[in-house]
Design a protein around this motif. Structure first.
Motif, short mmCIF file in Angstrom:
data_model
loop_
_atom_site.label_atom_id
_atom_site.label_comp_id
_atom_site.label_asym_id
_atom_site.label_seq_id
_atom_site.Cartn_x
_atom_site.Cartn_y
_atom_site.Cartn_z
N PRO A 36 0.94 -1.08 0.04
CA PRO A 36 0.20 -0.02 -0.10
C PRO A 36 0.92 1.16 0.00
O PRO A 36 2.09 1.52 0.41
N ASN A 37 0.37 2.39 -0.66
CA ASN A 37 1.13 3.54 -0.80
C ASN A 37 2.74 3.22 -1.18
O ASN A 37 3.60 4.05 -0.46
N ASP A 38 2.79 2.54 -2.09
CA ASP A 38 4.21 2.23 -2.53
C ASP A 38 5.01 3.35 -3.30
O ASP A 38 6.08 3.33 -3.35
N GLY A 39 4.21 4.39 -3.63
CA GLY A 39 5.11 5.47 -4.28
C GLY A 39 5.84 5.22 -5.61
O GLY A 39 5.22 4.42 -6.44
#
Length: 150
Positions: A36-39
């Protein structure tokens, strides 16, 4: 022809390590897609560059590999032997999936109760199963009931 000849044909097929490399890359991309929210790291996976994602890529390469291995066996006239080996492999994968389902569901239920937070059961889609296991076990065994990320 005797059935043990099919095994000899399978042994003469040389393993193509490039296929293993691409399956490994597919597995890594599946892993990266689940962060999640790996950028920026998420931009190196297939989900951003086409109509398929890493799971479809992995399944395609695995299917190609099965054809690469079992195609010559079938072409040599050992259809039943190849079918038996494929059926056995599918049975092993099915059994592993059912075991993972049971372990996953039990772990989510344990964590939810231990932390006194029923939201985990909803978040991982096991709430209905825990409320009605007698009904939903049939759906789990026929692969119609799926918790999140399984």
């Amino acid at each position: 022809m005797e059935p043990h000849h099919a095994h000899q044909i399978e042994e003469t097929i040389e393993r193509d390590v490039r296929l293993d490399l691409f399956r490994g890359l597919g597995l890594w991309m599946i892993f990266l897609d689940h962060i999640p929210n790996d950028g920026a790291i998420g931009w190196i996976t297939l989900r951003n560059y086409g109509f398929s994602d890493a799971a479809e890529f992995f399944v395609f390469i695995s299917g190609y590999l099965a054809g690469f291995i079992y195609g010559p066996i079938i072409a040599s006239g050992f259809l039943l032997s190849a079918a038996k080996r494929l059926w056995t492999r599918a049975a092993h994968i099915y059994a592993a999936h059912i075991m993972l389902f049971l372990i996953f569901t039990a772990q989510v239920a344990r964590t939810s109760r231990r932390l006194d937070n029923p939201m985990y059961e909803n978040e991982f889609n096991v709430f209905n199963f825990l409320q009605h296991p007698d009904i939903l076990i049939g759906q789990a065994l026929t692969l119609r009931y799926k918790p999140v990320d399984l």
